[in-house]
Design an enzyme around this catalytic site. Structure first.
Site, PDB file in Angstrom:
ATOM      1  N   LEU A   2      56.625  47.443  -6.424  1.00 33.78           N
ATOM      2  CA  LEU A   2      56.675  45.994  -6.192  1.00 33.78           C
ATOM      3  C   LEU A   2      57.878  45.367  -6.906  1.00 33.78           C
ATOM      4  O   LEU A   2      57.914  44.177  -7.183  1.00 33.78           O
ATOM      5  CB  LEU A   2      55.360  45.337  -6.632  1.00 33.78           C
ATOM      6  N   SER A  48      59.316  45.728 -10.023  1.00 31.82           N
ATOM      7  CA  SER A  48      59.314  45.231 -11.400  1.00 31.82           C
ATOM      8  C   SER A  48      60.731  45.286 -11.970  1.00 31.82           C
ATOM      9  O   SER A  48      61.097  44.449 -12.797  1.00 31.82           O
ATOM     10  CB  SER A  48      58.344  46.036 -12.261  1.00 31.82           C
ATOM     11  N   ASP A  74      65.728  44.354  -3.007  1.00 26.59           N
ATOM     12  CA  ASP A  74      64.769  43.852  -3.999  1.00 26.59           C
ATOM     13  C   ASP A  74      65.358  42.674  -4.767  1.00 26.59           C
ATOM     14  O   ASP A  74      64.684  41.675  -5.023  1.00 26.59           O
ATOM     15  CB  ASP A  74      64.399  44.966  -4.986  1.00 26.59           C
TER      16      ASP A  74
END
Ligand code: GLA
Length: 404
Positions: free
Chosen positions: A141, A143, A193
């Site tokens: 996800l 981080s 991301d």
């Protein structure tokens, strides 16, 4: 899994109300004074478009409500001091000595941001930063993008760079963060991301074209259809620096060379079948087929969202998963189980998301069926002796910002 063998309750994925306060308190305890400000940057989950970013393709992530906070204050002596609520000692490094792989471990991500800013000519000087996060680490996800984004936002404001003010500045910060990750953290990732963490809008998916970094904000709200996007964290550790991710990139670069293209983006879907035989191995043919078909699936997913065609979106999720499982070979038994069990529990579609080899899967499912799907996945994992998975429903949240 609890003692009674039932699944964890599905979390609504909201962010911790006091996460910023925790970062500020950690800052005060560590550095003996209060921070100048507080910044936060989100993790992300990708709806579709996997391993397309470094092929100059299309991606469609959302920023998550879960985030990483940075409580920070500037220094003028060139020292960067970093501490995290995940434990461990304070990391101290002279900005001028930040280099590939240095400092070690988690601190290389935020330290890399200082390095990347200074490399393009900005003077950061130095700073003290305390991080707190409610993002699961290693769950796919992002981080790492969240800690980079929080650091970049803090640096931009503390050093008066003004890069959070508009999307042009945010695009620059996203590139800075990607350089930190590639060159200092030594993870050869694309830019999806970091773009999601810095450029996404609340209530929207980020339609990013990685060929020119242009963005289209695609409305993403499942509430009217009474659906949720369920994130299934397999708890299988996911690391992007371990070689498999880089091996996929290398396959794509080789395919590009063999075909005499600039990138796989330049191969049209209509030409795929006649082009694949020109590649030297079945493996390269499979890799290429994944990338080209996945880029097309992103286009179709955007159209499905615009038409509120969630059945169609679910089908695209499933096709994406199969393509990653069989052609790109980046799934694992836990991700396949999560996908299959979610479908058996009534999901309209499900797929692994992110880099692969572990991390999370997502399922598009009726809100009222989400807990039953969580039970089914948990039972299947327990039957195989695997660690119990975690469950979060995802909403499209906003990007990195100053919060205090
Ligand atoms: C990881 C990388 C991204 C992207 C995805 C796969 O999340 O950090 O750049 O390549 O994997 O889509």
């Amino acid at each position: 899994m609890g003692d009674n063998g039932r699944a964890e309750a599905v979390s609504d994925g909201r962010t911790a109300p006091d996460g910023g306060g925790q970062a500020a308190e950690l800052f005060r305890q560590t550095f003996d004074h209060w921070p100048t400000g507080l910044w936060a940057a989100p993790g992300r989950v990708n709806l579709i478009g996997e391993h397309t970013d470094y092929n100059r393709g299309l991606v469609l992530p959302i920023a998550l409500p879960r985030r990483t906070w940075a409580a920070a204050a500037g220094r003028s002596d060139g020292l960067v001091r970093l501490v995290s609520d995940q434990g461990g000692a304070v990391v101290e490094v002279e900005a001028a000595t930040i280099a590939p792989g240095r400092p070690a471990d988690w601190a290389r991500y935020p330290a890399g941001v200082v390095w990347a800013l200074e490399r393009v000519g900005w003077t950061v000087g130095g700073l003290d930063v305390a991080f707190a996060s409610d993002l699961p680490i290693g769950a796919g996800l992002s981080s790492s993008a969240a800690i980079e984004g929080a650091m970049a936002a803090a640096c931009s404001d503390l050093c008066g760079l003004g890069l959070l003010a508009d999307d042009t500045g945010r695009q620059q910060l996203a590139q800075i963060c990607q350089q930190a990750e590639n060159d200092i953290a030594l993870a050869p990732t694309g830019g999806m991301d970091q773009a999601a963490s810095l450029r996404a809008l609340p209530g929207h998916a980020l339609g990013l074209d990685c060929a020119d970094q242009s963005v289209e904000h695609v409305p993403f709200d499942l509430d009217p259809a009474q659906l949720v996007l369920l994130i299934i964290d397999t708890k299988v550790h996911h690391a992007l620096g371990d070689g498999q991710y880089g091996a996929r990139r290398a396959d794509c670069e080789r395919a590009v060379r063999e075909l005499g293209l600039d990138s796989l983006r330049d191969l049209a879907l209509a030409d795929l079948d006649q082009t694949l035989p020109r590649l030297s191995s079945q493996r390269l043919r499979r890799r290429t087929r994944h990338v080209v078909t996945e880029i097309e699936r992103v286009r179709q997913a955007k159209a499905a969202l615009a038409a509120a065609d969630f059945t169609g979106l679910g089908r695209l999720f499933n096709a994406s998963h199969q393509s990653m499982r069989h052609d790109y070979e980046i799934s694992c038994p836990e991700l396949d189980q999560a996908q299959e069990q979610a479908l058996a529990a009534g999901a309209l579609g499900a797929r692994m998301t992110g880099g692969g080899f572990g991390g999370s899967a997502i399922a598009l499912i009726a809100a009222q069926r989400a807990q039953a799907a969580a039970e089914a996945v948990t039972a299947a994992f327990a039957a195989r002796g695997w660690v119990a998975p975690g469950f979060i429903t995802a909403r499209a949240a906003g990007p990195a910002e100053r919060v205090g």
